[in-house]
Design an enzyme around this catalytic site. Structure first.
Site, PDB file in Angstrom:
ATOM      1  CB  CYS A  95      41.401 127.936  85.047  1.00 29.02           C
ATOM      2  SG  CYS A  95      40.491 129.192  84.985  1.00 29.02           S
ATOM      3  CG  HIS A 229      45.004 130.364  87.135  1.00 28.28           C
ATOM      4  ND1 HIS A 229      45.287 129.823  86.089  1.00 28.28           N
ATOM      5  CD2 HIS A 229      43.738 130.880  87.201  1.00 28.28           C
ATOM      6  CE1 HIS A 229      44.138 130.094  85.255  1.00 28.28           C
ATOM      7  NE2 HIS A 229      43.359 130.521  85.831  1.00 28.28           N
ATOM      8  CD  GLU A 231      48.432 128.471  85.859  1.00 29.34           C
ATOM      9  OE1 GLU A 231      48.058 127.857  87.173  1.00 29.34           O
ATOM     10  OE2 GLU A 231      47.741 128.913  85.306  1.00 29.34           O
TER      11      GLU A 231
END
Lengths: 268, 1010
Positions: A95, A229, A231
């Site tokens: 990002c 994202h 994660e």
């Protein structure tokens, strides 16, 4: 020996907690490293095997997302970063971290690691920030070490400036040929593989990125950045529709990316 | 070689590339259309940066593409005007920039970027502008109209070029916003040996918001011989306060800071029951006492009522805290600045809890006037749609840029919020139970001798009198200095630094600088050690020349006050330097019994801690309850399709309609913990109930965050309003599977002024409403074993404009923070599969008074809102909630959704939105709850304690067994297809197409563009 991951922090980076967590879950040892600790040489990048620039709003996205932090790295850490990349160590920017890597010229990058900006991430066509889930597909031919063996994952996108563009259209072909346009938005209703160049309708493509690009790697495949994202999907219970699915709880679809990097370091 | 200082203009706009629109311009175009109905063919935005520096021309040239313009997608220029470059000149061009002294976050970032490239340019200045160019706008729209939409004169300036100017290429250009230095005023004294009238005049002129009793108490203090002798010794005028002392007292004693109405002695009479009683503090009686009684039975209430937020133990290793604040008055004046300041402000309450907690989730609840309001707007106020957009934008920036997910919220609309919008910003915090040095992190450990640091932003003239201003009604003269713009990045850097300092054991005590500035933050902490000394001369300033009292009370944002042991000061300062955070020693804590302030060598204030915190006299007030009279609800006779149409219209009411366009632009997933998100269902667009987060990555223990708000019911009875708010919060939490043995609450009251006066002739009634709401809170929280661990009140939500008084409906926001044992068992509101079996848990009664339906029918011209309001039976509800929770732990529940605005019919439609399905239900069993129920009450009534549940067919029996002993009606099945139908005794009473309902629900609150 666990690979050591430098997870950069400071100035409005704000996903360092979960970025550290996913590397730990993947078997690495992650440390939060304030950018200034590298600049003033309290810490040295060369002591780490992986570098991650997490998401966030560095400098509030003022003057363009990732720009000011990109400049801090480009002007303050130029040699450390080049040395890290040329020594064959994996780097990821997620990002805002991806925006930083693009603005500082490390992505899509070149063989010389010249740190010259050739692409950008423009405002979404919607003109505003959005948090919504998207489906990504990875190029199986790509040299990207982070996406090796992965086909599709579902992940949240959370950005206002994620439209991948360049001012030299021939570069898009070049990057496509070299497998650098590694992550693309796809329609989850289609079957794998289906990534295409024709921009998909909103919101399947949340930002109207050129060729539906969600993430790119450098020519070596070691440096990888993406707007979504991974994660944030480290566990099945973080999925957008997990309460509707029959699943065995455990690792989320985003984890493969981090396992790949850790495996790469361990095999090196 | 340095050149002379000059000012250069840099401009940037989007490059002309195929497939790259000017998205900034497009956003403006779609906003003009959506909010103002204005059609413009094309809008282009040019960003401008004025740089005042002494760099050379060559260096400046490098800034165009190294700093301001993106070389790939933008074009940049220096010294010229980009408007000249368009082949067809625009028809209007408007340049907007900040007024001098207003926080310019982009400008600040630009300066940081400039010093990255040229490190010696620390005294340079950067100001930003935006220039809007318009082509082919409607003839009826003047450039001045557009300028009025695009800037807020309270904080911004605009320069306008109309058609003629543009044809001549005479472009608008604003001057560099140079802040003139403040004029330092020597500390003054105020003679209080004057008449009562003059005392009041002193209070009013000084915006002190102190009443006569309070002014007299101050007067009496300065007559005390002991006080006079101490003052003589310290070089202060013995018989009168300094201006700084009076300001400090006004801040500390303000309604905003000391909650005088909640502390008042109230004589309460009830015209219905004949009650005539006295209440010694609503807060102590109805909020604190129930919580203390619960605290006697549980071991998890760690810190309640005395810190910046209440802290509960979550597990052996971690504790959690929650706080919500309102930022209503500033949001009325500058919606963006007011709201961003509100959200980053409440984040600091969390950071200032104990020894510092990490903010991990935000909640946002807004109350606005209707976005489609077509009546007159009193002068000085913005149209609700503009307030909505500005507040939303401020909260979005504040939350997103701080990296704190917005996990839950609500938006409520009512015409009476046109006068003052309510902007509730809440934050949940997380902290380790123990620090590595063994201290418990929820306990502050200050000692005399600790050094007082001011950390973060600098002090400016912005934000002077925020606390006292918010304790007054809004008028046309309300000061612009009470408006600020939050700076999330300065705060984020500070937050990172503070949390590292906490973990390193460097913090003994910490609090935020909010209302009242240093006077409150240092004053409050001085109460802990018994004194403090503060040197205003050491405080870093945004602009030179601020007077002593201004430095003392300025509420300039992004500041924490921290107490550090002298041996740790060097480490603390080094950490601040690493993070590029300013941390300045400004004083020390003492045990002298006094808060002593000097400015360099000049004594400024010496106030005893006792007088400062306990000297304010208790208010004595009267309340009188007489129920209001309303026309009854009138319902028409309609067939099944007519009723389907009613449901569609209810779903399109702003209070019920989908808020997706707005909520999606909040980051609700940063920190990677969001288990039940604001949106659920197959297409991620159905409304979730409570939020569930699992804040320890990889861990399965969770937290539940929910909200309840029901101001409509105040129109009939504020008791019902408060009961409905608490029940809604808990009901939502139950829907996702909260652990009912670990739930805590937060009360935020927003009331119109309830003190009877010539301006408020109905003060006794409004105070009686407050009494009733408090009694409901007491009754329901005790029954639910739901302690209020923190709260706040805002008691002057009136606007007096053009002679017209607009008061908000009495509003209680109840927020809930609870535990979740295992997030893998969390339940979402969407139906899961066709064939699943639908149940309604809880009893339904004929309670349409003040329902959303009653307002809709009244607004459409029929009848009133009068009738029975939902009555609460908390014990009965709690039994049902416990039974349902047990079924969830056994994984017997496929979906659960609470019935609130619009009742069962709306709830069923929302569950179907999430599954792209229809449903068929037979509601005949509901008549066993209440014989005189009618179909309107059954379908649209909002009886409390009700949850719509579905189970898999194979779990039906086990579920029913699990719900034995509580009311749980089997009412139907989830169906494939587009149709939703309700029948009674085999007779269909409502049917509708889900697609039609979905379009109604999604169409109302779309913000424009995609």
């Amino acid at each position: 020996m666990e690979p050591r991951v430098a997870v950069l922090s400071g100035f409005g980076i704000n996903c360092e907690t979960e970025t550290m967590a996913v590397f730990e879950m993947a078997g690495a040892s992650a440390e939060r490293v304030h950018v200034n600790r590298l600049v003033n040489e309290e810490a040295r990048l060369s002591d780490y095997q992986i570098m991650a620039i997490p998401g966030g709003f560095s400098f509030g996205d003022h003057l363009g997302s990732g720009r000011l932090l990109g400049n801090r790295l480009r002007f303050g850490l130029r040699e450390q970063v080049r040395e890290f990349v040329t020594s064959g160590k994996p780097v990821i920017g997620i990002c805002n971290g991806f925006q930083v890597l693009v603005k500082m010229g490390l992505l899509p990058g070149d063989d010389e690691v010249s740190l010259t900006q050739t692409a950008s991430l423009a405002l979404n066509d919607s003109g505003h920030y959005e948090n919504r889930w998207a489906t990504l597909e990875f190029d199986p031919e790509s040299p990207c070490i982070w996406t090796e063996g992965l086909d599709r994952i579902r992940v949240p996108v959370r950005h206002g400036e994620g439209k991948f563009v360049t001012d030299d259209a021939t570069l898009m072909d070049k990057w496509a040929d070299s497998g650098q346009l590694v992550a693309r938005y796809v329609d989850p209703a289609t079957t794998y593989p289906s990534a295409g160049d024709e921009p998909l309708p909103y919101p399947i493509s949340p930002n109207q990125s050129w060729r539906n690009v969600a993430g790119v790697c450098d020519p070596s495949g070691l440096v990888f950045g993406l707007m979504p994202h991974p994660e944030a999907n480290h566990s099945t219970w973080l999925g957008a529709t997990w309460t509707r699915e029959d699943l065995v709880h455990g690792e989320g679809e985003g984890m493969g990316i981090f396992h790949n990097a850790v495996r790469n370091v361990l095999q090196a | 070689m340095p050149t002379e200082t000059n000012t250069r203009l840099f401009e940037v706009t989007t490059k002309d590339l195929d497939g790259l629109p000017d998205a900034r311009g497009e956003s403006v175009r779609s906003m003009l259309k959506a909010d103002h109905g204005i059609d413009v063919l094309s809008v282009r935005v040019i960003l401008g940066y004025q740089v005042k520096s002494d760099i050379s021309d060559e260096e400046a040239e490098s800034l165009i593409y190294d700093l301001f313009a993106d070389p790939v997608i933008e074009v940049g220029s220096m010294g010229s005007r980009m408007l000249d470059d368009f082949p067809n000149p625009p028809e209007a061009a408007i340049q907007v920039g900040f007024k001098p002294g207003v926080t310019d976050n982009s400008g600040q970032a630009g300066l940081d970027g400039l010093t990255t490239l040229f490190p010696n340019q620390t005294s340079a200045m950067v100001a930003t502008f935006a220039t809007y160019a318009f082509w082919e706008s409607e003839d009826s729209i003047s450039p001045d109209d557009l300028a009025a939409i695009l800037h807020n004169p309270m904080i911004e300036r605009a320069a306008v070029a109309g058609r003629d100017d543009c044809a001549k290429r005479a472009w608008p250009l604003l001057e560099f916003p140079e802040m003139p230095p403040a004029i330092f005023q020597e500390p003054a004294t105020v003679d209080l040996e004057v008449s009562d009238e003059e005392l009041i005049e002193i209070s009013e002129k000084g915006l002190l918001a102190l009443n006569l009793d309070e002014m007299r108490a101050i007067q009496a203090h300065y007559r005390d011989p002991l006080v006079r002798s101490v003052r003589k010794e310290t070089g202060l005028p013995p018989d009168r306060p300094t201006d700084a002392e009076l300001e400090c007292l006004a801040q500390t004693w303000s309604e905003h800071c000391s909650h005088k109405i909640f502390a008042a002695r109230i004589r309460h009479t009830d015209k219905v029951t004949g009650e005539d009683s006295t209440i010694d503090s609503l807060f102590k009686t109805h909020i604190m006492q129930p919580t203390l009684d619960i605290q006697a039975d549980v071991d998890w209430l760690l810190s309640i009522f005395h810190d910046n937020s209440g802290v509960i133990s979550w597990n052996d290793d971690w504790s959690v805290c929650i706080k919500a604040e309102t930022h209503n008055s500033p949001s009325a004046l500058d919606p963006y600045g007011g709201a961003i300041t509100g959200i980053v402000g409440v984040n600091r309450d969390i950071l200032g809890t104990g020894l510092g907690a990490r903010p991990i989730a935000n909640t946002d609840v807004f109350c606005f006037g209707p976005p489609d309001y077509s009546g007159d707007i009193p002068p000085g106020l913005f149209h609700p749609s503009r307030v909505f957009r500005g507040v939303h934008s401020g909260v979005r920036s504040g939350g997103n840029e701080s990296g704190i997910p917005t996990v839950n919220g609500a938006i409520v609309f009512d015409e009476r919020y046109i006068g003052k919008p309510l902007v509730f910003c809440g934050t949940v915090g997380l902290m380790p139970r123990l620090l590595s040095d063994g201290r418990e992190s929820h306990v502050k450990t200050p000692h005399p001798g600790d050094i007082v640091y001011m950390v973060g932003g600098r002090v400016g003239s912005d934000g002077i009198h925020g606390a006292t201003f918010s304790s007054l009604e809004l008028t046309e003269e309300s000061p612009s200095s009470a408006v600020q713009i939050g700076d999330p990045i300065t705060q984020k850097k500070m937050l990172d630094m503070i949390l590292e300092a906490r973990d390193a054991g460097l913090i003994q005590v910490i609090t935020d600088n909010g209302a009242g500035g240093l006077s409150s933050s240092v004053g409050e902490m001085a109460e802990l050690t018994g004194g403090a000394e503060l040197d205003l001369g050491a405080v870093p300033l945004k602009q030179a020349g601020l007077s002593s009292w201004e430095i003392l009370v300025s509420e300039s944002q992004e500041r924490m006050t921290v107490g550090v042991n002298p041996v740790d000061c060097a480490d603390f300062e080094a950490l601040a330097a690493l993070h590029e955070v300013e941390a300045t020693a400004v004083g020390s804590f003492t045990d002298s019994g006094a808060f002593v302030v000097r400015h360099g060598e000049t004594p400024v204030a010496n106030l005893t801690i006792d007088f400062l915190f306990d000297g304010c006299p208790q208010l004595v007030l009267e309340s009188e309850w007489q129920p209001p009279v309303h026309l009854p609800v009138e319902t028409p006779d309609l067939d099944e399709f007519g009723m389907g149409d009613i449901l569609g219209r209810l779903l399109s009411r702003p209070n019920v309609a989908s808020k997706e366009w707005w909520v999606r632009s909040y980051d609700h997933e940063v920190i990677a913990q969001s288990v039940i998100k604001p949106f659920v269902g197959a297409n991620h667009d159905a409304p979730g109930d409570a939020a569930v987060i699992a804040p320890l990555q990889g861990g399965t223990q969770g937290l539940v965050v929910s909200n309840g708000i029901a101001p409509r019911y105040s129109d009939i009875d504020a008791y019902a309003m408060a009961a409905a708010s608490v029940d809604e919060a808990l009901r939502n939490a139950v829907c996702v599977g909260v652990d009912l043995d670990l739930i805590s609450g937060l009360d935020n009251f927003c009331w119109p002024d309830p003190i009877e006066s010539s301006k408020t002739p109905d003060g006794k009634y409004k105070l009686a409403q407050l009494v009733r709401a408090n009694r409901a809170l007491d009754d329901v929280c005790r029954a639910y074993r739901l302690p209020c661990i923190s709260g706040k009140d805002s008691m002057k939500n009136d606007a007096m404009l053009g002679g017209e008084k607009i008061s908000v409906p009495p509003t209680l926001l109840f927020s809930l923070l609870g535990n979740h044992h295992d997030v893998r068992k969390a339940v979402s509101s969407d139906f899961k599969k066709p064939g699943d079996v639908i149940f309604l848990v809880g009893q339904t009664h004929q309670e349409l008074g003040a329902s959303e339906l009653s307002y809709m029918l009244r607004d459409e011209g029929a009848g009133g809102i009068g009738g029975a309001v939902p009555e609460i039976d908390p014990e009965r509800n709690m039994s049902a909630y416990r039974a349902l929770s047990a079924a969830m732990r056994d994984e017997l529940v496929a979906s659960a959704h609470d019935c609130s605005d619009g009742g069962l019919a709306v709830a069923l439609a929302e569950c179907c939105f999430g599954s792209d399905s229809g449903a068929k239900v037979d509601i005949t069993p509901m008549w066993s709850d209440c014989e005189h129920l009618d179909v309107w009450g059954a379908l649209f009534g909002e009886s409390l304690g009700r949850i719509l549940v579905s189970t898999r067919p194979e779990d039906r029996q086990s579920f029913e067994k699990s719900m034995e002993g509580v009311v749980c009606h089997h009412i139907g099945d989830v169906l494939e297809g587009d149709k939703i139908s309700f029948s009674r005794d085999e007779h269909v009473i409502l049917s509708a197409s889900m697609q039609v309902l979905r379009d109604s629900w999604k169409g109302t609150l779309h913000g424009g563009g995609v």
